[in-house]
Design a protein around this motif. Structure first.
Motif, mmCIF file in Angstrom:
data_model
loop_
_atom_site.group_PDB
_atom_site.id
_atom_site.type_symbol
_atom_site.label_atom_id
_atom_site.label_comp_id
_atom_site.label_asym_id
_atom_site.label_seq_id
_atom_site.Cartn_x
_atom_site.Cartn_y
_atom_site.Cartn_z
ATOM 1 N N UNK A 19 0.842 -1.192 0.000
ATOM 2 C CA UNK A 19 0.000 0.000 0.000
ATOM 3 C C UNK A 19 0.874 1.237 0.000
ATOM 4 N N UNK A 20 0.319 2.326 0.454
ATOM 5 C CA UNK A 20 1.073 3.577 0.484
ATOM 6 C C UNK A 20 2.150 3.555 1.559
ATOM 7 N N UNK A 21 1.945 2.763 2.609
ATOM 8 C CA UNK A 21 2.925 2.684 3.692
ATOM 9 C C UNK A 21 3.665 1.361 3.625
ATOM 10 N N UNK A 22 4.890 1.351 4.089
ATOM 11 C CA UNK A 22 5.705 0.144 4.096
ATOM 12 C C UNK A 22 6.010 -0.161 5.565
ATOM 13 N N UNK A 74 10.255 -6.518 9.620
ATOM 14 C CA UNK A 74 11.210 -7.605 9.358
ATOM 15 C C UNK A 74 11.776 -7.470 7.949
ATOM 16 N N UNK A 75 10.902 -7.183 6.983
ATOM 17 C CA UNK A 75 11.353 -7.021 5.609
ATOM 18 C C UNK A 75 12.222 -5.782 5.472
ATOM 19 N N UNK A 76 11.834 -4.709 6.141
ATOM 20 C CA UNK A 76 12.622 -3.466 6.070
ATOM 21 C C UNK A 76 14.037 -3.703 6.594
ATOM 22 N N UNK A 77 14.136 -4.417 7.711
ATOM 23 C CA UNK A 77 15.450 -4.703 8.282
ATOM 24 C C UNK A 77 16.286 -5.545 7.316
#
Length: 875
Positions: free
Chosen positions: A348-351, A355-358
């Motif tokens: 969506x508009x936010x991430x 865990x994936x970001x890291x």
């Protein structure tokens, strides 16, 4: 039953028409395309309008024909075909084949004879025949069943010759066109005719006597005159000329009407040719549907979030983007694969997936990506700094096959034998028909892309190792993608108020110029209307007509430039057009590209596009701002630092390609000139014109500069003559003098061509390759283009390698020095930074130091630099 219609095209004539009707154009591979593009648009138009049931394109088979047996000087004196046109004939033939149009040529006969023979056969069977050519000789074939379309100045502006039209235009029958040529001759074909007899005289004589033969039967009855003397003295020439001008309608061809059925193009083959030639507009306008190969089944799991236990040390990552443009780019979803398990997650508009970001920001976790720069730029918008990129499909494929057209995963994959992924076009449609597929179809498509990247990584990296190109890929292109991604995300600030002010000033100038034009014209009219402008210039002011179109007089730029000395109004119209384009394309166009969130433009650097390795810039294209014009150069005043009080710092390589040439050819005079710090164009002028430095005029230097850069780009005598507005003979002399003055350059050119013939490719300083499959072709035109490419690609490509290496080194140096300065743009051979004022002195020290030593040459690299509150001031 559908009425049959045969379309016969004169291939050589139409190719020539197209070549000279359009300016010299090249695609990203350096192939000249103006004749091919003109020929294509003509085909598209004529097929669409006529809907033929049969088609053929006839070509001349060689330089000699049966006519040379009667007259050895037939077609003598013609200038040699420009190589820029010669190299296009193989592509024109390839294009014709993709259209599924029959093409034919016959030894000892001309295209005219093939056309005449088939036209006669078809008309005898009651088939409507249309002939298309640029050569009026073919009008002799016109009958009630045969119409001859003659292209006028361009290639789509056509005059239709029927027996009625010929009667109206000349007062003759079609067959009398042959007699007319017999009397007046034809300079283009070197048909002599009777000296002193022009078109008007020939027509008058034929109206009275009918044919050449009957004229000479009645020659004694003619009143004594100089004209009669000429006719009597040149009777043999008149009969010979008529024979030469007569089209053979019973040529021994081996094809017939039944072989010429036309049912439409091979759409897939045609799209491939258009891609190869870079005809993007034609591809976008077409509604062809190409079938996709069946894909094998894959397993993937749709998830709402990615958890730590799903993440491996190494995974293929694919972030699906709706559009790469920074302003409108929307992420549709993300897929991860390690070859065994594959996950798809909607975005969506936010991430918010921590865990994936890291994992994405962890440099120790390896990521295989289809296009790391685009992915990085988009993730940056989510506040994520992508790290650990270890494979980039787009860059690896580009290095291995620089001629690949397109960046879609399916296109890249199929180049290396992987079929299990569909093209974006097959999934989404294209243009106005683009639509988002179902959630399941989207998930599968994105997952397939991630799997494709995973599968292709070992294949492509092994090929890179085999080619000794792994270092070029790993140490240059891959880290550069990271830098370019940062540059795209950072963008450059544009002062919209400055742009608006410039726009207002330009509009004021345009208003004044508009009134000046009206004063010269004696009335108001729409200056932007070619039709109204034509009436003013040619009807009212009586200027000489240079070119006509089907809608009236041509007022194209090349026409107006030739008319400047005829009337003061022309100069003002040209200036008006230049400023109007500047306002619409660069002032208004650039304003639309400014992002509202940060007042910046975020140009997209295309890293895997050109065959030479050069970067290109799009959305907006900042490389095309017309800086030769002062009003154009002032547009750079709108480019400013992002912070109050900061400066823009610009550094530009000086004559980098000529320095690379000196390094590669090791010509003593050229190397010595650079080592001594001489102005290379002055030095070249001294040698080419045989004068001392103080005797070199600005005109001489201008010519020398054109020759210098022309040599780098493999220019021909025709190309140089166009650049300098001189004759081909003069241009050839300049090139010959240059090569005599710098023998090492000639030696380099000869040796690089020989090496290319052995290897099949040429390389740059950093081992970038450009493959030349046609370097040993038996086709002269294909071989000649490949040889020209072999000469200039190592120079242009090495210059590209150098500035790319400089960008990587500069990025590292800025980090090492702990500076706030940022690299914002690369435009041609120029790097643009922004920095606080206290760091300018440091940049003045380290930027030239880094750039001049990015790669060591046997001649010094030289960097010019400056700074200021705007990009304009920094130059």
């Amino acid at each position: 039953m559908t009425k049959q219609k045969l379309l016969l095209l004169d291939g050589n004539s139409l190719a020539y028409r197209a070549f000279f009707a359009l300016p010299l154009l090249t695609n990203e591979s350096g192939i000249h395309t103006n004749a091919t593009y003109g020929f294509t648009t003509m085909l598209q138009k004529i097929i669409g309008e006529e809907n033929p049931t049969q088609m053929l394109v006839a070509f001349d088979a060689g330089k000699t024909t049966f006519r040379h047996e009667s007259y050895g000087e037939y077609k003598g004196g013609r200038q040699k075909t420009p190589p820029e046109l010669s190299e296009q004939f193989p592509y024109i033939r390839k294009l014709i084949d993709a259209y599924n149009i029959k093409r034919y040529e016959l030894e000892q006969y001309e295209a005219d004879d093939i056309i005449g023979t088939l036209a006669k056969e078809a008309a005898g069977k009651g088939i409507e025949v249309i002939i298309v050519s640029g050569d009026k000789d073919l009008t002799q074939l016109a009958t009630d069943d045969v119409t001859v379309y003659i292209t006028k100045k361009g290639i789509t502006d056509i005059e239709k010759y029927t027996p009625g039209h010929i009667e109206e235009k000349y007062g003759l029958t079609p067959l009398q066109i042959i007699d007319m040529k017999g009397l007046m001759g034809d300079q283009s074909d070197n048909i002599p005719g009777v000296p002193g007899v022009g078109e008007k005289t020939a027509i008058k004589l034929l109206k009275e006597h009918g044919t050449v033969e009957k004229l000479y039967e009645a020659i004694d009855s003619l009143k004594a005159s100089k004209m009669k003397e000429k006719l009597v003295d040149n009777e043999e020439l008149a009969h010979l000329s008529k024979k030469l001008a007569t089209i053979h309608t019973e040529a021994p061809i081996t094809i017939g009407i039944d072989d010429l059925a036309y049912a439409g193009p091979n759409e897939e083959a045609l799209i491939d040719v258009w891609k190869e030639l870079g005809f993007k507009s034609l591809i976008e306008k077409s509604d062809f549907e190409v079938e996709e190969a069946e894909q094998a089944q894959i397993e993937f799991t749709q998830v709402e979030t990615i958890t730590s236990d799903m993440l491996s040390e190494t995974m293929a990552l694919h972030l699906e983007l709706e559009d790469e443009h920074y302003h409108t780019c929307k992420a549709l979803g993300l897929a991860l694969s390690d070859g065994e398990k594959t996950y798809f997650m909607s975005i969506g508009e936010e991430f918010e997936n921590t865990a994936l970001k890291a994992w994405l920001e962890d440099p120790t976790k390896k990521k295989y990506i289809a296009d790391s720069k685009a992915t990085q730029a988009r993730l940056q918008r989510f506040g994520i700094t992508l790290k650990g990129v270890d494979f980039d499909l787009l860059l690896a494929a580009y290095i291995l096959k620089p001629s690949i057209s397109g960046d879609d995963v399916a296109t890249l994959a199929k180049e290396f034998g992987y079929q299990d992924v569909q093209s974006n076009e097959a999934v989404y449609g294209k243009g106005a028909k683009w639509t988002l597929p179902t959630a399941d179809a989207l998930a599968e498509h994105v997952s397939r892309k991630a799997v494709a990247v995973w599968k292709l990584q070992p294949v492509l990296e092994m090929k890179l190792q085999e080619n000794q190109q792994f270092e070029l890929y790993k140490e240059l292109e891959l880290p550069l993608a990271h830098i370019l991604g940062k540059m795209e995300s950072e963008g450059i600030t544009v002062n919209i108020d400055t742009l608006k002010q410039m726009g207002d000033e330009l509009k004021s100038k345009l208003d004044v110029m508009e009134q000046t034009i009206y004063d010269h014209a004696g009335e108001k009219f729409n200056i932007n209307s070619p039709k109204q402008l034509g009436v003013i210039l040619f009807d009212k002011l009586g200027l000489p007509v240079i070119k006509k179109t089907k809608t009236g007089y041509s007022t194209a730029a090349d026409v107006l430039e030739k008319l400047q000395s005829e009337h003061e109004i022309v100069k003002h119209i040209l200036q008006y057009r230049t400023l109007a384009k500047l306002n619409s394309t660069y002032i208004e166009g650039l304003t639309k590209e400014i992002h509202q969130d940060d007042a910046k433009v975020h140009t997209r650097f295309q890293q895997a596009l050109t065959s030479t390795g050069r970067l290109s810039s799009t959305d907006p294209n900042l490389q095309n701002i017309p800086i030769r014009l002062e009003e154009g150069r002032k547009i750079r005043q709108a480019f400013v630092p992002s912070k109050e009080g900061w400066m823009l710092f610009a550094a530009d390589y000086s004559q980098i390609e000529l320095r690379v040439l000196a390094h590669m050819c090791q010509d003593e005079a050229l190397v010595d000139a650079f080592k001594q710090g001489m102005d290379i164009h002055t030095r070249t002028a001294m040698d080419v014109f045989g004068v001392e430095a103080e005797a070199v005029t600005s005109n001489m230097r201008r010519t020398a500069k054109a020759v210098n850069f022309g040599i780098v780009y493999g220019i021909s005598d025709y190309g140089l003559s166009q650049n300098l507005d001189i004759t081909r003979k003069e241009a050839a002399t300049f090139i010959d003098n240059y090569l005599k003055s710098f023998p090492g350059v000639k030696g380099y050119m000869d040796s690089i061509v020989e090496d290319a013939k052995k290897a099949g490719y040429v390389t740059t300083i950093l081992n970038r390759r450009r493959y030349l499959p046609d370097i040993t072709s038996s086709n002269f035109n294909l071989r000649s283009f490949a040889e020209r490419t072999a000469m200039n690609t190592p120079i242009q490509g090495s210059a590209a390698d150098i500035i790319k290496k400089a960008m990587i080194d500069m990025n590292a140096r800025l980090e090492k020095e702990g500076l706030q300065a940022k690299l914002l743009l690369q435009v041609h051979d120029e790097l643009i930074f922004e920095a606080p004022p206290e760091e300018i002195e440091i940049l003045e020290r380290i930027v030239p130091e880094v750039m001049e030593h990015a790669i060591e040459l046997i001649v010094p690299l030289k960097v010019d630099y400056s700074h200021g509150p705007t990009w304009y001031d920094a130059k």
